[in-house]
Scaffold this active site. Structure first.
Site, PDB file in Angstrom:
ATOM      1  N   ASP A 125       0.843  -1.199   0.000  1.00 44.55           N
ATOM      2  CA  ASP A 125       0.000   0.000   0.000  1.00 44.55           C
ATOM      3  C   ASP A 125       0.879   1.251   0.000  1.00 44.55           C
ATOM      4  O   ASP A 125       2.035   1.200   0.419  1.00 44.55           O
ATOM      5  CB  ASP A 125      -0.894   0.036   1.254  1.00 44.55           C
ATOM      6  CG  ASP A 125      -1.852  -1.132   1.292  1.00 44.55           C
ATOM      7  OD1 ASP A 125      -2.174  -1.668   0.213  1.00 44.55           O
ATOM      8  OD2 ASP A 125      -2.259  -1.507   2.406  1.00 44.55           O
ATOM      9  N   ILE A 126       0.273   2.372  -0.348  1.00 44.63           N
ATOM     10  CA  ILE A 126       1.038   3.633  -0.422  1.00 44.63           C
ATOM     11  C   ILE A 126       1.718   3.974   0.918  1.00 44.63           C
ATOM     12  O   ILE A 126       2.842   4.459   0.943  1.00 44.63           O
ATOM     13  CB  ILE A 126       0.140   4.794  -0.925  1.00 44.63           C
ATOM     14  CG1 ILE A 126       0.964   6.049  -1.153  1.00 44.63           C
ATOM     15  CG2 ILE A 126      -1.029   5.069   0.008  1.00 44.63           C
ATOM     16  CD1 ILE A 126       0.262   7.134  -1.951  1.00 44.63           C
TER      17      ILE A 126
END
Ligand code: URA
Length: 230
Positions: A101-102
């Site tokens: 994920d970011i």
């Protein structure tokens, strides 16, 4: 490997440009002019373009220490992508093996070997991943047992495969899972009534994140690391 692929892997030419130079009879394999882009090249053969030999670049494999704020997709209008951190020849041919994920950090594997990627990341691959997890509220006394029994994620038909954890302190643990469902770790702790505050991947299969890599740095995998997932 097909001649056009061999050339596009090893030079700045795209696949269609490679086809064009082959069709113009500018390419030879072991001194024999070839005009069929589908002609196979064996590992010991020498390919030349207008008489100049090209050095074959085999498949490429890298580990990146992904920083927060970087996305694990090949193109994004808003954010820096993991591939933009890989300063390599023809980096557009590279693909990410297993997303983060970011806001997650740590080990991201990048390759142009689609089969290797698939073996590592397909939903049926049982390749273990190790994460350092920081939680918003204290680790429950029942977490280890619940994770080992397989957590039921919201919206999933089947329970997760058994996972194991090692507590580090009241809010931090390392977690080993054998799957890669969408937002899996965050959803697992949501199912236990907690919230993931930090998530850092340190291992995929037997490939360990190199502790010498600063966030944003990358290095090629060693042949032994590549072979460990073959
Ligand atoms: N699980 C998650 O929830 N996020 C990640 O980035 C990786 C695993």
């Amino acid at each position: 490997m097909r001649l056009d692929k061999y050339i596009s892997n090893s030079t700045d030419l795209s696949r269609s440009e490679a086809k064009r130079v082959i069709k113009h009879s500018l390419v030879a394999i072991d001194d024999r002019t070839i005009s069929d882009p589908a002609q196979k090249v064996a590992p010991n053969q020498i390919v030349t373009i207008e008489g100049a030999a090209i050095r074959h670049v085999g498949n490429r494999y890298f580990m990146l220490n992904k920083p927060a704020g970087v996305v694990s997709v090949s193109k994004d209008k808003l954010h820096t992508t993991a591939l933009q951190l890989i300063y390599e020849h023809r980096s557009e041919t590279l693909q990410i093996a297993g997303r983060l994920d970011i806001d997650s950090t740590g080990l991201l594997l990048i390759t142009d070997d689609g089969k290797w990627n698939h073996r590592l990341t397909s939903p049926r691959s049982d390749c273990a991943k190790l994460y350092s997890v920081g939680l918003a509220t204290e680790i429950g006394a029942d977490y280890a047992q619940k994770l080992a029994a397989g957590v039921q994620l919201e919206g999933e038909k089947h329970r997760c495969l058994p996972a194991s954890m090692q507590q580090i302190d009241s809010h931090h643990l390392s977690l080993q899972i054998a799957e890669g469902k969408y937002h899996q770790v965050k959803r697992m702790f949501a199912a236990l009534g907690n919230h993931v505050m930090s998530l850092h991947r340190t291992q995929i299969g037997s490939i360990l994140l190199d502790t010498d890599l600063e966030p944003g740095d990358y290095r090629p995998l060693t042949p032994a690391e590549v072979a460990s997932s073959q």
